[in-house]
Structures are given as structure tokens and as C-alpha cells.
Design a protein around this motif. Sequence first.
Motif, PDB file in Angstrom:
ATOM      1  N   MET A 162     -13.913  -5.077  57.143  1.00 36.75           N
ATOM      2  CA  MET A 162     -15.324  -4.831  57.105  1.00 36.75           C
ATOM      3  C   MET A 162     -15.824  -3.400  57.194  1.00 36.75           C
ATOM      4  N   VAL A 163     -14.955  -2.642  57.737  1.00 34.12           N
ATOM      5  CA  VAL A 163     -15.351  -1.357  57.650  1.00 34.12           C
ATOM      6  C   VAL A 163     -13.583  -0.625  57.049  1.00 34.12           C
ATOM      7  N   ILE A 164     -14.126  -0.182  55.942  1.00 35.87           N
ATOM      8  CA  ILE A 164     -12.666   0.568  55.011  1.00 35.87           C
ATOM      9  C   ILE A 164     -12.843   1.988  55.032  1.00 35.87           C
ATOM     10  N   GLN A 165     -11.521   2.505  55.154  1.00 34.83           N
ATOM     11  CA  GLN A 165     -11.424   3.876  55.145  1.00 34.83           C
ATOM     12  C   GLN A 165     -10.260   4.182  54.239  1.00 34.83           C
ATOM     13  N   ASN A 166     -10.482   5.211  53.383  1.00 33.82           N
ATOM     14  CA  ASN A 166      -9.645   5.420  52.220  1.00 33.82           C
ATOM     15  C   ASN A 166      -9.347   7.209  52.322  1.00 33.82           C
ATOM     16  N   PRO A 167      -8.342   7.519  52.170  1.00 32.76           N
ATOM     17  CA  PRO A 167      -7.166   6.924  52.146  1.00 32.76           C
ATOM     18  C   PRO A 167      -6.876   6.685  53.338  1.00 32.76           C
ATOM     19  N   ARG A 168      -5.865   6.147  54.056  1.00 35.20           N
ATOM     20  CA  ARG A 168      -5.273   6.039  55.266  1.00 35.20           C
ATOM     21  C   ARG A 168      -4.541   7.123  55.731  1.00 35.20           C
ATOM     22  N   TYR A 169      -3.646   7.821  55.001  1.00 30.13           N
ATOM     23  CA  TYR A 169      -3.214   9.182  55.350  1.00 30.13           C
ATOM     24  C   TYR A 169      -3.718  10.073  54.054  1.00 30.13           C
ATOM     25  N   GLN A 170      -4.020  11.362  54.519  1.00 28.04           N
ATOM     26  CA  GLN A 170      -4.345  12.406  53.624  1.00 28.04           C
ATOM     27  C   GLN A 170      -3.918  13.561  53.912  1.00 28.04           C
ATOM     28  N   VAL A 171      -3.130  14.303  53.185  1.00 21.53           N
ATOM     29  CA  VAL A 171      -2.551  15.794  53.313  1.00 21.53           C
ATOM     30  C   VAL A 171      -3.324  16.527  52.318  1.00 21.53           C
ATOM     31  N   THR A 172      -3.814  17.762  53.224  1.00 23.57           N
ATOM     32  CA  THR A 172      -4.417  18.612  52.352  1.00 23.57           C
ATOM     33  C   THR A 172      -3.898  20.174  52.993  1.00 23.57           C
ATOM     34  N   GLN A 173      -4.384  21.021  51.956  1.00 21.34           N
ATOM     35  CA  GLN A 173      -3.772  22.268  52.173  1.00 21.34           C
ATOM     36  C   GLN A 173      -4.915  23.040  52.988  1.00 21.34           C
ATOM     37  N   PHE A 174      -4.427  24.227  53.742  1.00 19.40           N
ATOM     38  CA  PHE A 174      -5.151  24.858  54.586  1.00 19.40           C
ATOM     39  C   PHE A 174      -6.213  25.428  53.725  1.00 19.40           C
ATOM     40  N   GLY A 175      -7.631  25.184  54.083  1.00 21.11           N
ATOM     41  CA  GLY A 175      -8.795  26.099  53.317  1.00 21.11           C
ATOM     42  C   GLY A 175      -9.252  25.104  52.186  1.00 21.11           C
ATOM     43  N   LYS A 176      -8.423  24.161  51.756  1.00 24.17           N
ATOM     44  CA  LYS A 176      -8.697  23.287  50.628  1.00 24.17           C
ATOM     45  C   LYS A 176     -10.001  22.081  51.042  1.00 24.17           C
ATOM     46  N   PRO A 177     -11.090  22.097  50.345  1.00 20.33           N
ATOM     47  CA  PRO A 177     -11.731  21.029  50.672  1.00 20.33           C
ATOM     48  C   PRO A 177     -11.286  19.716  50.570  1.00 20.33           C
ATOM     49  N   VAL A 178     -11.738  18.954  51.684  1.00 17.16           N
ATOM     50  CA  VAL A 178     -11.210  17.503  51.469  1.00 17.16           C
ATOM     51  C   VAL A 178     -12.404  16.414  51.817  1.00 17.16           C
ATOM     52  N   THR A 179     -12.355  15.441  51.123  1.00 18.09           N
ATOM     53  CA  THR A 179     -13.392  14.312  51.594  1.00 18.09           C
ATOM     54  C   THR A 179     -12.711  12.929  52.001  1.00 18.09           C
ATOM     55  N   LEU A 180     -13.244  12.548  53.028  1.00 20.01           N
ATOM     56  CA  LEU A 180     -12.603  11.285  53.489  1.00 20.01           C
ATOM     57  C   LEU A 180     -13.699  10.353  53.115  1.00 20.01           C
ATOM     58  N   SER A 181     -13.296   9.109  53.054  1.00 20.70           N
ATOM     59  CA  SER A 181     -14.549   7.943  52.583  1.00 20.70           C
ATOM     60  C   SER A 181     -14.500   6.769  53.365  1.00 20.70           C
TER      61      SER A 181
END
Lengths: 115, 112
Positions: A3-22
Motif C-alpha cells: 500500500m506504501v511503495i518505496q523505490n528503489p529498495r537500495y540506492q547507491v549514490t556518490q558523495f555530493g551527487k543529488p539523489v531522489t527517493l520515491s
Amino acid sequence: DAMVIQNPRYQVTQFGKPVTLSCSQTLNHNVMYWYQQKSSQAPKLLFHYYDKDFNNEADTPDNFQSRRPNTSFCFLDIRSPGLGDAAMYLCATSRGVGQQNTEAFFGQGTRLTVV
Amino acid sequence: LAKTTQPISMDSYEGQEVNITCSHNNIATNDYITWYQQFPSQGPRFIIQGYKTKVTNEVASLFIPADRKSSTLSLPRVSLSDTAVYYCLVGRLDTGRRALTFGSGTRLQVQP
């Protein structure tokens, strides 16, 4: 069905690089929350929306932003992730004022790694 | 927001009843008490909610004394699968600003 869905389950990002979680919900709930949870700690509330009304916690860093374009979706933007932002990020929803059954429903979370 | 205090950890054995007490000395008149359960790598899950006296559902009971300065979550006949962290939350449900703030939680370990 989730009912509440989060994507992605795992996220790898670089230091300082913008990232968006949904986060999306099928419950049509008024309230949506974002939490940060680090290892062996309680979930820490970052902010929440009541419909379109945004409520920021006083100690949430400016590096964290959120958008809620409609009832179903909410996004967490981390503008410049640091190593200290590595955590599980949890999205939750709940019904609005004056409604029965006001418990919060949580997604499975997105585990963010910063490299 | 009312601050909550819980034991950091508790141990139990399968089949026993477990009672976890939460202190909330500065609870406000319009505050409700809610308990959540969290397993590793999962989001918290609602267990039970109450305002005063006793509330019971299919998984737990919640006891709230008349002064409402504490509450006790009671888990009957626990099993290994009840090993989790249990959080007590106190807050208002009648306002638009619905901050849902977690305390430190109680880590329950159930042994065979």
C-alpha cells in the motif's frame, strides 16, 4: 498488496551527487511522512505533508527537501549527500483529522549508501 | 510533543506474557498513545492505540492508568517471531500537523 511503495529498495549514490527517493501510496491518505533511520536507532522524522501543507522538523538539514506533486506521490531529495546521510529512509502515510483508524502505514524503506 | 521513556531491552521466553511499560509524564489532554513494532530492515508496523483504560486487539493489549502518565503494552504468549523493537509514541490526532515522533524503543528478544 503493498500500500506504501518505496523505490528503489537500495540506492547507491556518490558523495555530493543529488539523489531522489520515491514513495507512492494507494491508500489515498492525507498525511505522508519521511523518516531517516540509522543503524540501531529509532526512525527520525524529517518532515511530513498534510495534503499540500508541508511541515519541516526544526532539526532537518537544508540538504533534505521534499515534494508532493499529488496525493499519491511524495519524493525525498537529498541535494548533496554526505557519508553521514547513509541510512534507511522510510516513507509512511496516515489518514487525516477527524477520521477513524489513524495509524501510520510504512513502506519497506530505501537503504541509501553514499560512496 | 510528550517525551517517552522505555526500557532499552527486554528478554523473554516463548509462551510467556511480555509487558513493556512506557513513561510519558507530560502527556497532554488530547494526546493518544500508539505502539509500533519493527523488524530488522522493515518499516514499523502499527500494533495498538489507546487514550485511556484498556484496549485489546488480536495481537496485544494496552493498559493506560487513570493519570495517563504511563502505558503498558502486553503481548500474550510470545513466540520467536515477536523478537523486534517496540516503540511507544504519544501525540495528538486531532490536528493537521500530525508529527509522528518515535522514542528510543525497546528491543525484545524472545528465546526458545
